[in-house]
Scaffold this active site. Structure first.
Site, PDB file in Angstrom:
ATOM      1  CG  ASP A 215      -1.291   0.150   8.749  1.00  0.00           C
ATOM      2  OD1 ASP A 215      -1.818   1.411   8.380  1.00  0.00           O
ATOM      3  OD2 ASP A 215      -1.702  -0.884   8.484  1.00  0.00           O
TER       4      ASP A 215
ATOM      5  CG  ASP B   9       3.695  -9.877   4.817  1.00  0.00           C
ATOM      6  OD1 ASP B   9       4.276 -10.413   5.800  1.00  0.00           O
ATOM      7  OD2 ASP B   9       2.625 -10.134   4.422  1.00  0.00           O
TER       8      ASP B   9
ATOM      9  NE  ARG C  94      -2.667  -4.327  -1.244  1.00  0.00           N
ATOM     10  CZ  ARG C  94      -2.079  -3.425  -0.180  1.00  0.00           C
ATOM     11  NH1 ARG C  94      -1.317  -4.277   0.670  1.00  0.00           N
ATOM     12  NH2 ARG C  94      -2.587  -2.404   0.069  1.00  0.00           N
TER      13      ARG C  94
ATOM     14  N   GLY D 185       0.917  -1.484   0.158  1.00  0.00           N
ATOM     15  CA  GLY D 185       0.026  -0.120   0.057  1.00  0.00           C
ATOM     16  C   GLY D 185       0.704   1.170   0.062  1.00  0.00           C
TER      17      GLY D 185
ATOM     18  CE  LYS E 297       4.536   0.229   2.357  1.00  0.00           C
ATOM     19  NZ  LYS E 297       3.928  -0.669   1.384  1.00  0.00           N
ATOM     20  CB  THR E 298       3.637   0.326   6.912  1.00  0.00           C
ATOM     21  OG1 THR E 298       2.106   0.307   7.411  1.00  0.00           O
ATOM     22  CG2 THR E 298       4.498   0.118   8.004  1.00  0.00           C
TER      23      THR E 298
END
Lengths: 566, 566
Positions: free
Chosen positions: B228, B199, B168, B104, B225-226
Site C-alpha cells: 500500500d 502496526d 495477522r 499481508g 513492508k506493505t
C-alpha cells in the site's frame, strides 16, 4: 526500420519523434524498447522464392454443399512457398492492397499489418497499403487510411488493434457485397487481407468468391486471429494472440497461486476467456498446475451436470482439507455452462416462458418448467436465479455470457461443503475469492512468438497476393523449430469448411477447433491432474520477458500438438 | 549462491536440484532465471563499516506520551552506517536470530530474509537463523524452522511469503509478551527481525521495549513492508512491495487501456488495492495516464459527497463524448468510500439501527436515519443498499470492504448519464466494465528494485542486530541513485510514533503516510489530469522486465518524492 517522423494519427497524440528514432514520451520504456525489436523471418521469405500449388483440395465436410456455395473457388489447391532462383521470381510490381481487422483484439494484429507493409516495401516498390477503419464496416463505407512508414512505426510490436481499429460487422447481404466491391473498384485494389477468426475468415472466403464471380481483380487472403485458440487446423497450427494472452493470464494465475499458498485460507475461482472452446483454460493449467481445471469439452463429453461439477470441486477441497490445505486455485472456462446440457435445456425453457408468460412473484410460473429444469433451477444460488430472470438481451433471451460462473460455483460449492460439514465428512474452512481475467490479456504487448509469427503471416499474405492467389489463409508452420525453418504457405479456405443448416439454408462455416479429448495437451493435463489436485505443484510463469533466455519460449499447447514433450 | 541441494520443505514438493544448481521442474523458466539473479549491495555494506549514532530522537507527535509508553527506548538515536577501518569493525560472533513475516504479502519478503541470512553467513559465521512460522503466532507458540542455505535458495528473488508464511496475530497482552519472551529465552535469541507494516512495526517496538525492560538480551529490529506504500517517512523512503505491485497493476491497466482504445465502447472502472491510503492508485495513474483517477485523500480534503464524485466522472464522460470518445479508464482506490464523510455517517447510523431495531420490509426503519443519510441511502443503487443491509461482520457491522465500489460507481454514473441524456446534455453511449486488481499484485516476482532493496534491508537488519541495536527500523535511502550509493541505517521506531486514544487509553501508532496533497506525486498528477481526461494519452507500461535496459526503473512516486522529474 528507419527513424520515425512526427506522427499525428489521432490515437497517439503524445507520441513524439526524437532524433534517436525512438519515442521519448507517450510510450513506456518497455513499449519504446519494443518498437525497434527486430523480427526474424523464415528463411524461405528472405530470398527468392516460388509459390507451388499442392493437389486439388476438398472440404472439411459436405464437399458437395461447399462446392455449390463456392463454385469459383472450391477445389483450388493450397500452396507452399519454396526457395526459387531469381529467374523464376515474382516480377516486382506496385500493388494496391487493403487490410482490415475483424472481431475481438488479439496481441500481434499490428504486426500482421506491418508484415504486409514490409513485404510491399521490400518486393513491390511503389505499392499502397490501405487500412480500413473499424473493421469490415470500413470496407463497406470506404473508410480507410493510407498506411505509411511513419503511420505504422509506433504500432510495431505493440498490442491492441488501435492502428485502424476493428469491428464486428459482417459483409453478408447482396447490398453489402456490392458496397465492398464498389470500394475495391474505387481504390483499384489488387488484394485485401482480412485478419480475423473463424467467422471472419469464412466471410473472407465468401468475399473472395464474390469478387471472383464478378471478375474483379481484387484477391482476398485471410489471417488466423483469436486469443481463444479455436481457429486452427493441420496447416494452421495456431491462431495469433493465443500465446500472449495465455501467458498474461498465466502470470496472474501464478501470482494468485503464490498468494493462495502464502495466505493459506482462500480458494481462488478464476474464470478465463474462451466462450466456445477451453483452450485458454487448458493452456493456463499446463503452465501453472492448478488444483482443479474445468474443461468444457470434457464436461460436455461426459454429459456432466452442474451437480457433478460442484461435487468434483467439493471432493478435491475435502481431500485437500485432510492434508491441512484449506486453499487452492480453480480454473473455469468462460463458456463452461454452455457445455452443460441440462443448463442449455433450462435456459431454452426459460426463454420460452419469459417470452410468453407472466412471471408471478409467488412462483406459479415455475410449474411450466420440466421437472429436471425445475430441480436445476432450485439448485441454483438465488443470485443466479435472479440473474437468469432479469438479465436479458434485446430479444428477451437470457444472457448466458453475463452469468458470473465463478461466483455461481463458489456459492454452490459452499452450500455443498456445508452439507458435508453437517454430515461430518468435511472439517475444513472454505473461503472463495472470484476472479475474471479477460480484457487484461487481449491487448498486451505481443510475446516474441506472436510478434514474429504475425510478421511472418503478414509477409506471407503479401507473397500470396503478389502471386495472384485468392481465397487462401496465410499459413505458417513448423513453429516449434527455429524461425528460419518455419514453413510458409497458403491454405484453401474452402478446405477448412463444412456447412451448418441455419433457418433452413446451408451456411458455410469453419468449424471451431475444440479441445480434443484425445489430443496431447488434454492427455498431458489428465495425466497430471490428480497430482496437481492434492499436492501444491503450482508454477508461477512470471511476467512475459522480451529479452533474455526465457523470452522465446512457445506455449505448451502448440508444443504438445506438434509432438514435443514439455 | 552455491548450487542447491535437495529441498523438501513441504511447500515446494516438486522443486528438484539438478547438478546445474538450477531447478529443472516445479519452477517456470522465469522463476528459475531469478534464483541466481545477483543482487548488488550498497557500497557501505560491502566492506568494513561502523554504526554511528545520531542525535537523541523525539517522536512524531506527543513525545511525552511516547516517552511514558517506551521508558527504555524513547529518545534513543537513529543510526547511520559509514565506512570504517577494519580495526573498528564489529567483532565476528555467532548470533541466534529469529525472523517473522507479519500481515499481508508483499513482493520481496523472501529477500529480506535471505539478506539477513547472507549477512550472518558473511560476517557472523556459525550463526543460526530461525524462521517463525505463520506470523507473530509462530513466536508465541515457538513454531519455527531453522533456515539453511538449501532451505532459502528456492525462495531467492521469488514472490510470496510461503517460505515461512505470515499471519495477522498481534503480541499485545501481558500473557502474549510473556510467551514471546519465553521463546526468545528458550532459543537464546540475540535478535528478532519483524517484517511488517505500520502496526507490525509498532508491535516490534513494543516487543523491543518489553524485552529491554525484562533485561533480555534479545534485540528487535523492524523492516518496512506493505504494497500500500503507506509506511514511509523521511528516513524510510518507501515500503517494499509497493514498486512491484504497482508495476503489475499498471501492466494490467495499460492492457485494458489499449483494449478500451481499440474497442472504443467501454468505460473500464478499475478498483485497486489500498484501503487506507491511495498511493497505489496515484502511482498507477502516473504510470498509465487514465481519464479519471479518484484519490481518497483529495475526496476527503474537499469533503466531497458521492454525488460530487459521480458528477465528476459523468462530466468527463460527457466531455469525451463530444470528442467522439465513448470509452475510457477510471481508477478507484479500494478505500474510496471510507474517505467520504457522508458515507461514514450513513454506515455508523446503519450499524446502530441494525444492532437494535427490526428492519421491516416496508422500510419504516428508514425513518430512524437522519435526513442526510436517508437521502444518501436512497441515492445508492439497490444492489448496494442490499449489500449494506445484508453483509455484516461477526460483530453485526456493515462490511465496508465488501462493497464493490467500482460496480456501485458504474451504476450511479449510468443513472446520472441517463438523466443528462433526457435533458439532452449527453448524447454518447455508456457501457461500464468493472475490474478489481488485488491479489494478482501481492505475490508477483519482485522487481529488480524490490529484490535489491529488500536484500539491503535484510542485510542492514543483520548489521543492526550484530551491533546490539534494538527498537530501530532498517532504513535504506538515496534510492534513486545507483545501488552503490544507497545510504543505510536504522531509524528509532519511537521517533516515527504518535499516540491515538482508544477506549480511553493512549496507544502508540506509526501514523499511516497518506497521499500528501502538497506532495510532488499528487501535484504532478494534478498538473496532468485535465489533459489525461480528454485526450487519450494512455501509457502501457508492459510486463515487468528483469533483464535489459528497462529492468531497473524505479516507480514514479519514489522518484518524485526524492525530488526527481519523471
Amino acid at each position: 526500420m528507419a527513424a520515425a517522423a512526427v506522427v499525428s494519427n489521432g490515437n497517439h497524440a503524445a507520441v513524439q519523434a526524437p532524433s534517436t528514432g525512438r519515442f521519448a514520451s507517450g510510450y513506456s520504456e518497455v513499449q519504446n524498447s519494443r518498437l525497434d525489436h527486430s523480427l526474424p523471418l523464415p528463411s524461405v521469405l528472405k530470398s527468392s522464392l516460388k509459390v507451388v500449388d499442392g493437389p486439388p483440395s476438398s472440404a472439411a465436410g459436405n464437399p458437395d454443399e461447399i462446392a455449390k456455395l463456392f463454385p469459383c473457388l472450391f477445389g483450388q489447391p493450397s500452396v507452399n512457398m519454396v526457395p526459387g532462383d531469381s529467374a523464376g521470381e515474382l516480377a516486382p510490381k506496385a500493388l494496391k492492397i487493403g487490410v482490415v481487422l475483424s472481431g475481438g483484439q488479439a496481441p500481434g494484429g499490428h504486426n500482421v499489418i506491418s508484415g504486409i507493409f514490409d513485404y510491399l516495401q521490400d518486393r513491390c516498390k511503389g505499392s499502397t497499403l490501405y487500412g480500413f477503419r473499424g473493421g469490415p464496416a470500413g470496407i463497406m463505407k470506404g473508410k480507410y487510411v493510407v498506411l505509411t512508414p511513419e503511420y505504422i512505426y509506433p504500432y510495431r510490436n505493440q498490442g491492441g488493434f488501435d492502428m485502424i481499429c476493428s469491428g464486428r460487422d459482417k459483409i453478408e447481404t447482396p447490398e453489402q457485397f456490392k458496397q465492398a466491391a464498389d470500394t475495391a473498384v474505387k481504390l483499384d485494389l489488387d488484394g485485401l487481407v482480412v485478419i480475423g477468426g473463424d467467422d471472419s475468415n469464412t466471410n473472407a472466403c465468401l468475399l473472395a468468391e464474390n469478387f471472383r464471380s464478378k471478375n474483379l481483380k481484387t484477391r482476398v487472403i485471410g489471417c488466423p486471429k483469436t486469443i481463444d485458440g479455436d481457429l486452427k487446423s493441420k496447416e494452421v497450427p495456431t491462431s495469433f494472440g493465443f500465446d500472449t494472452a495465455c501467458k498474461i493470464y498465466a502470470e496472474m494465475i501464478g501470482n494468485v497461486m503464490v498468494d493462495a499458498r502464502s495466505t493459506g485460507k482462500y480458494y481462488h475461482f478464476v474464470r478465463l476467456m474462451g466462450r466456445a472452446a477451453s483452450h485458454i483454460t487448458l493452456e493456463c493449467a499446463l503452465q501453472t498446475h492448478p488444483n482443479v481445471t474445468l474443461i468444457g469439452e470434457e464436461v460436455a463429453a461426459k454429459k456432466q451436470t452442474l451437480k457433478n461439477v460442484t461435487d468434483y470441486i467439493a471432493d478435491v477441497i475435502c481431500k485437500r482439507a485432510e492434508f491441512g490445505y484449506n486453499y487452492g486455485v480453480i480454473l473455469i472456462p468462460e463458456g463452461l455452462i454452455d457445455f452443460i446440457p441440462e443448463v442449455q435445456q433450462l435456459i431454452s425453457e426459460l426463454n420460452e416462458i419469459l417470452a410468453h408468460d407472466v412471471v408471478d412473484e409467488a412462483g406459479i410460473w415455475k410449474k411450466k418448467l420440466t421437472p429436471q429444469s425445475l430441480e436445476l433451477f432450485d439448485f441454483l444460488p438465488q443470485a443466479i436465479q435472479e440473474q437468469l430472470m432479469l438479465e436479458r438481451d434485446p430479444h428477451g433471451n437470457v444472457q448466458v455470457a453475463k452469468i458470473e460462473t465463478e461466483k455461481m460455483l463458489i456459492q454452490m460449492v459452499e452450500t455443498e461443503l456445508e452439507v458435508r460439514k453437517q454430515a461430518s465428512a468435511y472439517k475444513g474452512q472454505f473461503k472463495g475469492q472470484s476472479h475474471f481475467f479477460g480484457y487484461e490479456g487481449r491487448c498486451g504487448l505481443p510475446s516474441n512468438f506472436d510478434a514474429t509469427y504475425c510478421n511472418a503471416l503478414g509477409y506471407a499474405a503479401g507473397v500470396l497476393l503478389h502471386s495472384g492467389k485468392t481465397g487462401l489463409i496465410s499459413s505458417v508452420g513448423n513453429l516449434a523449430a527455429p524461425v528460419a525453418e518455419w514453413t510458409v504457405g497458403g491454405t484453401a479456405l474452402t478446405s477448412l469448411m463444412d456447412v451448418e443448416r441455419r433457418h433452413g439454408k446451408f451456411k458455410p462455416v469453419i468449424k471451431k477447433a475444440m479441445v480434443e479429448l484425445e489430443g496431447a495437451p488434454f492427455k498431458k493435463y489428465v495425466s497430471m491432474r490428480e497430482e496437481w489436485a492434492l499436492k501444491n505443484l503450482y508454477i508461477n510463469p512470471g511476467p512475459i520477458q522480451f529479452v533474455g533466455p526465457t523470452a522465446d519460449k512457445v506455449n505448451h499447447t502448440l508444443l504438445l500438438e506438434l509432438g514435443y514433450q514439455i
